[in-house]
Scaffold this motif. Sequence first.
Motif, PDB file in Angstrom:
ATOM      1  N   TYR A  81      -6.298  16.635  -6.464  1.00 38.41           N
ATOM      2  CA  TYR A  81      -6.964  16.146  -5.164  1.00 38.41           C
ATOM      3  C   TYR A  81      -8.073  15.285  -6.517  1.00 38.41           C
ATOM      4  CZ  TYR A  81      -5.737  18.348  -1.090  1.00 38.41           C
ATOM      5  OH  TYR A  81      -4.185  18.781  -0.230  1.00 38.41           O
ATOM      6  N   TYR A  82      -8.407  15.692  -7.084  1.00 34.90           N
ATOM      7  CA  TYR A  82      -9.360  15.202  -7.549  1.00 34.90           C
ATOM      8  C   TYR A  82      -9.354  14.162  -8.333  1.00 34.90           C
ATOM      9  CZ  TYR A  82     -13.533  16.728  -4.986  1.00 34.90           C
ATOM     10  OH  TYR A  82     -14.795  17.665  -3.774  1.00 34.90           O
ATOM     11  N   ARG A  83      -8.273  15.315  -9.229  1.00 24.23           N
ATOM     12  CA  ARG A  83      -7.565  14.155 -10.715  1.00 24.23           C
ATOM     13  C   ARG A  83      -6.741  13.299  -9.987  1.00 24.23           C
ATOM     14  NH1 ARG A  83      -3.991  17.464 -11.735  1.00 24.23           N
ATOM     15  NH2 ARG A  83      -5.074  18.683 -13.821  1.00 24.23           N
ATOM     16  N   LEU A  84      -6.625  13.401  -8.700  1.00 22.74           N
ATOM     17  CA  LEU A  84      -6.053  11.942  -8.046  1.00 22.74           C
ATOM     18  C   LEU A  84      -7.426  11.049  -8.387  1.00 22.74           C
ATOM     19  CD1 LEU A  84      -3.651  10.124  -7.118  1.00 22.74           C
ATOM     20  CD2 LEU A  84      -4.096  11.605  -5.128  1.00 22.74           C
ATOM     21  N   MET A  85      -8.210  11.379  -7.627  1.00 24.54           N
ATOM     22  CA  MET A  85      -9.522   9.851  -7.888  1.00 24.54           C
ATOM     23  C   MET A  85      -9.898   9.728  -8.367  1.00 24.54           C
ATOM     24  SD  MET A  85     -12.207  11.924  -4.900  1.00 24.54           S
ATOM     25  CE  MET A  85     -11.368  13.900  -3.814  1.00 24.54           C
ATOM     26  N   VAL A 139       0.902  -1.524  -0.026  1.00 25.51           N
ATOM     27  CA  VAL A 139      -0.184   0.387  -0.005  1.00 25.51           C
ATOM     28  C   VAL A 139       0.745   1.222  -0.269  1.00 25.51           C
ATOM     29  CG1 VAL A 139      -1.573   1.154   1.381  1.00 25.51           C
ATOM     30  CG2 VAL A 139      -2.033  -1.262   0.899  1.00 25.51           C
ATOM     31  N   ALA A 140       1.962   1.164   0.594  1.00 23.06           N
ATOM     32  CA  ALA A 140       2.708   2.256   1.171  1.00 23.06           C
ATOM     33  C   ALA A 140       3.429   2.680  -0.553  1.00 23.06           C
ATOM     34  CB  ALA A 140       3.986   1.824   1.662  1.00 23.06           C
ATOM     35  N   ARG A 141       3.913   1.937  -1.459  1.00 27.28           N
ATOM     36  CA  ARG A 141       3.936   2.443  -2.877  1.00 27.28           C
ATOM     37  C   ARG A 141       3.309   3.529  -3.076  1.00 27.28           C
ATOM     38  NH1 ARG A 141       5.945  -3.508  -2.137  1.00 27.28           N
ATOM     39  NH2 ARG A 141       4.040  -4.007  -3.767  1.00 27.28           N
ATOM     40  N   ASN A 142       1.763   2.990  -3.310  1.00 24.95           N
ATOM     41  CA  ASN A 142       1.300   3.922  -4.519  1.00 24.95           C
ATOM     42  C   ASN A 142       0.860   5.107  -3.043  1.00 24.95           C
ATOM     43  OD1 ASN A 142       0.546   2.732  -6.466  1.00 24.95           O
ATOM     44  ND2 ASN A 142      -1.092   1.180  -5.144  1.00 24.95           N
ATOM     45  N   MET A 143       1.256   4.780  -2.394  1.00 24.79           N
ATOM     46  CA  MET A 143       0.887   6.435  -1.070  1.00 24.79           C
ATOM     47  C   MET A 143       1.832   7.699  -1.385  1.00 24.79           C
ATOM     48  SD  MET A 143      -0.241   4.412   2.710  1.00 24.79           S
ATOM     49  CE  MET A 143       0.232   6.185   3.548  1.00 24.79           C
ATOM     50  N   THR A 144       3.451   6.718  -1.586  1.00 23.60           N
ATOM     51  CA  THR A 144       4.401   7.452  -1.444  1.00 23.60           C
ATOM     52  C   THR A 144       4.056   8.027  -2.688  1.00 23.60           C
ATOM     53  OG1 THR A 144       5.807   6.416   0.001  1.00 23.60           O
ATOM     54  CG2 THR A 144       7.281   7.591  -1.677  1.00 23.60           C
ATOM     55  N   ALA A 145       3.980   7.618  -4.130  1.00 26.85           N
ATOM     56  CA  ALA A 145       4.363   7.651  -5.416  1.00 26.85           C
ATOM     57  C   ALA A 145       3.584   9.390  -5.490  1.00 26.85           C
ATOM     58  CB  ALA A 145       3.900   6.577  -6.113  1.00 26.85           C
ATOM     59  N   ALA A 158      -5.186   4.631  -1.455  1.00 26.89           N
ATOM     60  CA  ALA A 158      -4.332   3.191  -1.879  1.00 26.89           C
ATOM     61  C   ALA A 158      -4.424   2.465  -1.349  1.00 26.89           C
ATOM     62  CB  ALA A 158      -2.764   4.231  -1.548  1.00 26.89           C
ATOM     63  N   LEU A 159      -4.914   1.950   0.339  1.00 22.49           N
ATOM     64  CA  LEU A 159      -5.573   1.157   0.872  1.00 22.49           C
ATOM     65  C   LEU A 159      -6.584   0.709   0.197  1.00 22.49           C
ATOM     66  CD1 LEU A 159      -5.005  -0.213   3.956  1.00 22.49           C
ATOM     67  CD2 LEU A 159      -6.781   1.271   4.338  1.00 22.49           C
ATOM     68  N   HIS A 160      -7.214   1.270  -0.542  1.00 15.91           N
ATOM     69  CA  HIS A 160      -8.519   0.480  -0.997  1.00 15.91           C
ATOM     70  C   HIS A 160      -8.659   0.314  -2.656  1.00 15.91           C
ATOM     71  CE1 HIS A 160     -12.632   1.581   1.108  1.00 15.91           C
ATOM     72  NE2 HIS A 160     -11.700   1.967   1.208  1.00 15.91           N
ATOM     73  N   LEU A 161      -7.130   0.662  -3.229  1.00 10.93           N
ATOM     74  CA  LEU A 161      -7.151  -0.050  -4.068  1.00 10.93           C
ATOM     75  C   LEU A 161      -6.356  -1.417  -4.029  1.00 10.93           C
ATOM     76  CD1 LEU A 161      -7.038   0.350  -7.153  1.00 10.93           C
ATOM     77  CD2 LEU A 161      -3.951   1.668  -6.841  1.00 10.93           C
ATOM     78  N   TYR A 162      -5.564  -1.487  -2.714  1.00 13.13           N
ATOM     79  CA  TYR A 162      -5.329  -2.689  -2.702  1.00 13.13           C
ATOM     80  C   TYR A 162      -6.059  -3.771  -2.491  1.00 13.13           C
ATOM     81  CZ  TYR A 162      -2.816  -5.966   0.679  1.00 13.13           C
ATOM     82  OH  TYR A 162      -2.547  -7.871   0.843  1.00 13.13           O
ATOM     83  N   PHE A 163      -7.700  -2.800  -1.351  1.00 18.47           N
ATOM     84  CA  PHE A 163      -8.421  -4.449  -0.675  1.00 18.47           C
ATOM     85  C   PHE A 163      -8.735  -4.952  -2.590  1.00 18.47           C
ATOM     86  CE2 PHE A 163      -9.776  -1.322   2.405  1.00 18.47           C
ATOM     87  CZ  PHE A 163      -8.801  -2.718   3.263  1.00 18.47           C
TER      88      PHE A 163
END
Length: 644
Positions: A591-595, A482-488, A543-548
């Motif tokens: 923010y919204y682009r990331l979502m 999960v941290a890999r996506n969080m960091t990026a 990132a957590l939900h993408l992992y889920f």
Amino acid sequence: MHLLALALYHRDGRPTPRVLPFKPGKLNIVTGWSKTGKTTLVDIVDHCLGRRRTPLPQGLITDTVGWFALLIQTGTSRVFVARRHPRTGSTGDAMLVFGDHRLDVPTADQLRVNSNSESIRSEISGRLGIEDHLIHSPDGSAYNVHLGHALPLCLQRQTEIADSGRLFHRQADHEVFTALKNGLPYFLGAAGPEQAARKQQLLTTTRRLAVLRRTFDQARRHASSSTTVRTALARLAHQAGLIAELPASLQPAELETLLHAALETPTHIPTPRAEPGLADRLSAERRTLTHDLGEVDDALRLLDLWAQQTADLTGQLHTQRSRLTPLGVLATRDDGHDTCPLCTQELPEADPAINALSQLARELEQELTDLDALAPAREQSRRTLTAEREQLVRRVRENAVAEQALRDNNRALRRAQDQREQQALVRGRILQALQQPAADDSVDLSALRREIARLEELRGDLQHHVDQDDIAAETEIRLGEVARNMTAWARELGLEHADTADDVRISPTTLNVVVRTSGRRIPLDQIGSADNWIGYHLVAHLALHLYFVEHQRPVPHFIMFDQPSQAFFPEEHVHDAATLEDADWQAVRAYYRLMHEVVTQAEGRLQVIATDHAHLASTPWFRDAVVANWRDGDALIPADWLAH
């Protein structure tokens, strides 16, 4: 599990509900003025999905709404859930309907109480695939995970998304915090029913083994006659090491002597030493060594990059020097006269260009000399790091050997304990046989002995697997993914400390974001400004939900964000952010682009619902994501509801 619609039913029974539709697997945005009911949506979803005490706001909603409802999609089927407003009936009263793709929001006259909040959570938990996983609380209680433990991972109220001290919904509640901390390993896939099943099987096997041993004792005491029983006991005592030598033919008198001798034989069973806490220390050492080895490897890669850059620069300097080589005859004299580089004639006046070229040549020579001087230090650093890496690798191997030795020692301890137990058992049997002989040949002693041996072996294997289950380490591994996506994404948003961070991750102990940089751990509550807090909340939950969704974990695959752009408005209670000119719209758009990008990456498996004052009407993908625009009199509670 995605939300298809949210519905409100008027308390006066009018047939048509207020329906807010959502798009499954998409970004959904509800935008509008303040005080139009956007923030209430999170509480309504929480209430409909079984929360016992929901802090629904008083006022218009209390005066007008009789039922709250959700239309949910789970796989290829649909679920309709509805609960009464707490002010109009029991908070446990509910309606629960299952159907296929044709199931839709019913009219008010079709509402019926046929369920309760507990059934809602139980039924939806089953459809999500939440298994019977028993969690043991520190207070000694135990409970199975269910939908209620997963929902705090899916909801973010306005006050929570900007909270630097907490990451998840209702985390301030100690009971919720404990449930989240204990349940997160299960939802990540680090712990599950298989670990609990192994522990339960070990307990069952141990109890069964104890029962069989008692049965075996009784059978031996009642085997055949006194002579048969004592003969068997003598052989058993010999096997247990209580009788050194056993004659081929045993007479009753000899049996009596041998059995009495067996009772008096001292026990000599070497017991391996077991150092308390060694397993934990070895495990901690392994994690530390692995971390240190990673840092040394990173340092070696930096040295390689430095060496490559130095080589490139040296090549460029040599190229420049080679171009100036024909000018090597240039010489500047103290009297201001120069020598012509072509004809060697003395010039009447100094030529500035010649002086400049000479100065440049000297500077190139000096830079090349400086670069050459750095090479030994770089090589020394490489040798030092290489030696340190070899030592770390050696220590990792030694740690693995020590852990294997510890496992062998534990098995030896169990064997020694089993042998002592066996000797104690035999002594007791002999004492009983000498006092009260019996006669019973109905029990197959050899079959009992084989079954006991089988169960002992099974118990040893189960104990080994239970010892190997390291849920904390497995949780860290999954949070590392999960941290890999969080960091990026944190770097992409330009959040504080993200550009120099080794990684940005979720701490499984504090349940908050932690930034690791330069050997330091910086928790979110030590990072300033609300835009950073909101940004780190966004990257953590996305990132957590993408992992889920990528690992098909049994968590509702939707997340709700309330007011994610609040940090960029100049007023605390802004009426309409769409009219503001001094807000940081570039950050809001990021923010919204990331979502939008994360939902797109999930390919229809993740649904994000955001409520906000912001409205990026000129951005096509944002405009397409808007499912409701509550301005100019439009709101969650329709205007015609207020007229009655």
